[in-house]
Enzyme design. Structure first.
Site, PDB file in Angstrom:
ATOM      1  CE  LYS A  51      39.929  61.433  21.143  1.00 44.95           C
ATOM      2  NZ  LYS A  51      39.793  61.861  19.733  1.00 44.95           N
ATOM      3  CE1 TYR A  81      36.401  61.503  21.260  1.00 42.69           C
ATOM      4  CE2 TYR A  81      36.342  61.295  18.867  1.00 42.69           C
ATOM      5  CZ  TYR A  81      36.517  62.070  19.993  1.00 42.69           C
ATOM      6  OH  TYR A  81      36.807  63.407  19.862  1.00 42.69           O
ATOM      7  CB  VAL A 102      43.491  60.188  21.497  1.00 46.15           C
ATOM      8  CG1 VAL A 102      43.085  60.456  20.047  1.00 46.15           C
ATOM      9  CG2 VAL A 102      43.469  58.695  21.790  1.00 46.15           C
TER      10      VAL A 102
END
Length: 296
Positions: A162, A134, A204
């Site tokens: 992400k 992330y 996401v």
């Protein structure tokens, strides 16, 4: 692990007294699955992970894995300050049956590039679960650079990113550097269609918690090359998607879930439910969006 598709970063549902509301949580999960999402992410910012106890995180993960029963992957987010705690959650996720991990750089301490790479490698080398890094320097103040991803490329279970740098061109930079070595997923709702068009394979998502059908439809239309149809829905969606890029995104998205009948607005302190002018303003955005919902 197939990282292609829409992965809701689901909210954690509470009763008014602050206890977990698993019935309402699973009502929302049912709606996500019926709408065609491709995975479920637990314990992110929207999941209020920072105010959940260890026991609650374990309960939430185990019961979600059991409830979803393999229909889609269940991903556990790891956001820890200590490497040993990240290693604990990587092992616990495997034990509880999670399909993969999403991992932030170390929290609180501002680690340098060498330390961040060592942190990610320590977790990756401790497990065979597939991992999504992330990358959100805007909210969490640590940028995972392209050169750092080059150092991580030998960790074969680090498979996806992400992408939340809020720089659309970063998708192209990553693809130019690594080809298909890393699967790119957009992590910022207001840039999702743009990044999907530039080569991201997944989303996401945040507002998917309240509007899963619209989110999945946009993703599917883009993948089918039906850009005009996707753009029409995306333009309707944008005022709602902008609720995802505010420090109070948890309160805003939970209020949207409440108005859509698949959640409540209860949050845990220090967060508080919305009041006054702010509440009126956010409710108007939500109600206007619901009133003008496109016919899918």
């Amino acid at each position: 692990m197939n990282w292609k598709g829409v992965f809701p970063a689901v909210t954690t549902k509470f009763h008014e007294d602050g206890s977990l509301d698993m019935d309402l949580f699973f009502k929302n999960i049912d709606f996500q699955l019926e709408s065609g999402v491709h995975g479920i992410i637990l314990g992110g910012t929207l999941g209020e992970s920072s105010v959940l106890s260890q026991e609650e995180k374990i309960t939430l993960t185990k019961e979600t894995v059991d409830y979803v029963a393999g229909k889609v992957p269940v991903i556990l987010n790891i956001a820890e300050g200590a490497t040993q705690d990240a290693l604990f959650w990587a092992a616990k996720a495997k034990e509880l049956g999670a399909s993969g991990l999403m991992i932030l750089p170390p929290m609180r301490y501002s680690a340098d590039a060498r330390e961040v790479v060592a942190y990610f490698k320590a977790v990756a080398n401790s497990t065979d679960l597939p991992i999504m890094i992330y990358n959100n320097p805007v909210d969490y103040k640590t940028l995972v650079t392209i050169d750092m991803f080059a150092e991580l490329a030998d960790c074969t279970n680090i498979q996806a990113i992400k992408e939340s740098t809020r720089d659309i061109s970063n998708v192209t930079r990553m693809i130019n550097r690594f080809g298909d070595r890393y699967q790119m997923l957009c992590g910022v709702d207001t840039l999702a269609m743009e990044e999907l068009l530039m080569g991201a394979v997944g989303w996401v998502a945040g507002l998917v918690c309240a509007f899963p059908k619209e989110t999945v439809t946009i993703f599917n239309l883009v993948n089918e090359g039906k850009i005009e149809e996707a753009r029409e829905i995306y333009r309707w969606f944008l005022p709602l998607l902008e609720l995802d890029i505010h420090p109070k995104l948890v309160q805003y998205i939970k209020l949207a879930e409440y108005h859509c009948g698949i959640g409540s607005e209860y949050v845990r302190a220090p967060r508080l439910t919305l009041v006054g002018e702010e509440r009126e303003r956010i409710e108007k955005i939500i109600k206007d969006g619901i009133a003008k919902r496109p016919n899918l």
